[in-house]
Motif scaffolding. Structure first.
Motif, PDB file in Angstrom:
ATOM      1  N   UNK A   1      41.427  31.932  51.290  1.00 64.98           N
ATOM      2  CA  UNK A   1      41.649  31.133  50.089  1.00 64.98           C
ATOM      3  C   UNK A   1      41.293  31.898  48.814  1.00 64.98           C
ATOM      4  N   UNK A   2      40.903  33.132  48.922  1.00 58.77           N
ATOM      5  CA  UNK A   2      40.588  33.945  47.759  1.00 58.77           C
ATOM      6  C   UNK A   2      41.870  34.657  47.328  1.00 58.77           C
ATOM      7  N   UNK A   3      42.273  34.480  46.087  1.00 60.32           N
ATOM      8  CA  UNK A   3      43.527  35.052  45.609  1.00 60.32           C
ATOM      9  C   UNK A   3      43.532  36.575  45.653  1.00 60.32           C
ATOM     10  N   UNK A   4      42.356  37.178  45.712  1.00 58.03           N
ATOM     11  CA  UNK A   4      42.304  38.642  45.736  1.00 58.03           C
ATOM     12  C   UNK A   4      42.576  39.218  47.119  1.00 58.03           C
ATOM     13  N   UNK A   5      42.550  38.394  48.150  1.00 55.69           N
ATOM     14  CA  UNK A   5      42.774  38.880  49.508  1.00 55.69           C
ATOM     15  C   UNK A   5      44.265  39.150  49.708  1.00 55.69           C
ATOM     16  N   UNK A   6      44.582  40.324  50.210  1.00 59.95           N
ATOM     17  CA  UNK A   6      45.967  40.705  50.458  1.00 59.95           C
ATOM     18  C   UNK A   6      46.593  39.742  51.464  1.00 59.95           C
ATOM     19  N   UNK A   7      47.822  39.265  51.210  1.00 64.49           N
ATOM     20  CA  UNK A   7      48.438  38.314  52.146  1.00 64.49           C
ATOM     21  C   UNK A   7      48.666  38.904  53.531  1.00 64.49           C
ATOM     22  N   UNK A   8      48.809  40.227  53.639  1.00 66.78           N
ATOM     23  CA  UNK A   8      48.992  40.829  54.953  1.00 66.78           C
ATOM     24  C   UNK A   8      47.717  40.736  55.778  1.00 66.78           C
ATOM     25  N   UNK A   9      46.575  40.757  55.105  1.00 67.54           N
ATOM     26  CA  UNK A   9      45.303  40.561  55.810  1.00 67.54           C
ATOM     27  C   UNK A   9      45.232  39.132  56.345  1.00 67.54           C
ATOM     28  N   UNK A  10      45.655  38.182  55.511  1.00 68.47           N
ATOM     29  CA  UNK A  10      45.646  36.786  55.944  1.00 68.47           C
ATOM     30  C   UNK A  10      46.569  36.582  57.140  1.00 68.47           C
ATOM     31  N   UNK A  11      47.746  37.208  57.124  1.00 69.83           N
ATOM     32  CA  UNK A  11      48.658  37.091  58.259  1.00 69.83           C
ATOM     33  C   UNK A  11      48.064  37.726  59.506  1.00 69.83           C
ATOM     34  N   UNK A  12      47.406  38.842  59.351  1.00 68.53           N
ATOM     35  CA  UNK A  12      46.805  39.529  60.494  1.00 68.53           C
ATOM     36  C   UNK A  12      45.704  38.692  61.131  1.00 68.53           C
TER      37      UNK A  12
END
Length: 451
Positions: free
Chosen positions: A85-96
């Motif tokens: 939920x942190x906007x700074x986190x890369x979306x690819x990390x979230x998908x992984x």
């Protein structure tokens, strides 16, 4: 609790409702409590496990403002803006990080708080501008990604989206997540034929992540839904597709409004119709963005602004005609959907008579492919009818809800209309009205079977 006007039993019941939708059957410490737990916490015992986050969320929804653990007097820290939920986190990390089988995202979110207003604060314009910039260099490794790969992701999204409309978000979301983590993540890490293809793949991936979020929202898995929406917005921003970003923000506003976060819902809805998110959108998508904006204005008490927004949405939809290529994601939005959202807006403005008229229009014009939303519309219509004193009429409408639900719809939102139905019928149970007794008994059996 005094401000919420809750007894200890009522607080425990509200806690258990939030815990059920958040944990989705996962057994954790304090995943279900009784009034004795609340009594201990009131006396000064510090709650353990997921209890601080769940209790604060229940109080936040009741009081329509964020309640932090510190305000309640708990010593644990639960920041809801951590992780995905942190906007700074890369979306690819979230998908992984997406789980397979067991939802790892839910586990992480519960350690950092549940659905909360703090996670609804959008990034500023500099973030959007930076996200839309092409990467400095292309990956040296990774699979070659072309237009056919983009088409594949889009086709799968369309297939699951249509199933969601027919059967509800309880069907297939884990399969969507698995595809996001395996196939889609590889595409996003690949080497693109050109920047146009890169943007198209990020947009297609954003739509699939959005669909996962919408399915979780429909199934009342609200923390998971917010996480997926967050990832989808990031992917859409990377694609530079402003109307797609608006589409996802609209869904976030819808969810926030349903959960009682009215001011946050309004801010997000305003962002969804800001600049090119609305200006560059097609007429059908403009209507969708606009009518949800109208609902948030109504919930905020801005009656005239809500009325103007409704008229604009009607005008936009009337301009959606053959020859204008609309994005596939808007396939579900037509006269029936506009009438449904208009009815909700009028209901929130206190105009129950016109709301019922619009609900009827929605029911009358909706096609058979949209059975889930049909059930939700009927549930809302029955609640509005009983608010007008039409008990027999409401029972007839709610009978249609159960007909639809018992025919294989798996939707937390639709199920909630059955829960609300029983609450609204409770004052009439002892009046000897045959329709009330029959409907209440049938609803009780249905809920016992699905819970």
């Amino acid at each position: 609790m005094e401000e919420a006007r809750w007894s200890r039993a009522q607080a425990a019941a509200a806690y258990n409702r939030v815990a059920a939708e958040t944990l989705n059957g996962e057994v954790r410490e304090n995943s279900k409590i009784g009034r004795s737990h609340v009594s201990m916490w009131v006396s000064g015992v510090q709650p353990q496990g997921v209890a601080p986050a769940i209790l604060c969320q229940a109080l936040s929804r009741r009081l329509k403002r964020e309640i932090t653990p510190e305000e309640v007097g708990f010593t644990v820290s639960t920041s809801p803006a951590q992780g995905a939920l942190d906007w700074r986190v890369d979306p690819l990390i979230a998908l992984n990080d997406l789980g397979s089988g067991v939802d790892a995202d839910r586990r992480r979110l519960l350690t950092g708080g549940v659905y909360s207003a703090a996670a609804l604060i959008l990034p500023d314009e500099t973030w959007w501008t930076a996200m839309a910039q092409p990467p400095a260099e292309e990956p040296a490794a990774g699979k070659r990604v072309g237009d056919g790969d983009v088409a594949t992701v889009r086709e799968l999204t369309q297939a699951f989206s249509r199933m969601d409309q027919r059967r509800g978000g309880g069907h297939g979301r884990r399969a969507v997540d698995e595809y996001l983590k395996s196939e889609v993540l590889d595409f996003l890490r690949g080497r693109f034929a050109n920047d146009e293809t890169r943007r198209a793949m990020f947009a297609a991936s954003a739509e699939l992540a959005y669909l996962s979020g919408w399915m979780a929202f429909d199934n009342s898995e609200h923390a998971v839904a917010l996480s997926r929406f967050n990832t989808a917005v990031k992917l859409a921003a990377r694609s530079g597709d402003a109307p797609l970003s608006g589409h996802i923000l609209r869904a976030m506003a819808h969810q926030a409004l349903d959960l009682g976060f009215r001011s946050e819902a309004l801010k997000i809805a305003q962002a969804s119709v800001h600049g090119d998110r609305y200006a560059a959108a097609t007429p059908r998508e403009r209507a969708l963005l606009g009518v949800v904006h109208a609902r948030t204005l109504a919930a905020d008490g801005q009656k005239q602004a809500a009325a103007r927004a409704l008229l604009s949405a009607e005008d936009d939809l009337s301009n959606a005609r053959d020859g204008i290529r609309e994005p596939d994601r808007t396939f579900f939005f037509g006269e029936a959907s506009l009438a449904h959202e208009t009815a909700c807006t009028l209901r929130d403005l206190g105009d129950h008579q016109r709301a019922v008229k619009e609900f009827r229009r929605s029911v009358r014009t909706r096609g058979a492919a949209f059975r889930r939303t049909h059930a939700v519309t009927l549930g809302y219509m029955g609640a509005t009818q009983i608010a007008q004193g039409g008990i027999e009429e409401a029972c007839a409408t709610w009978t249609s809800v159960l007909d639809a639900m018992e025919d294989g719809i798996y939707s937390g939102r639709a199920r909630q209309t059955v829960v609300d139905m029983r609450k609204l019928l409770s004052p009439f149970r002892k009046r000897g009205i045959p329709a009330v007794g029959a409907l209440d008994a049938r609803a009780t059996v249905y809920l016992a079977q699905v819970d």
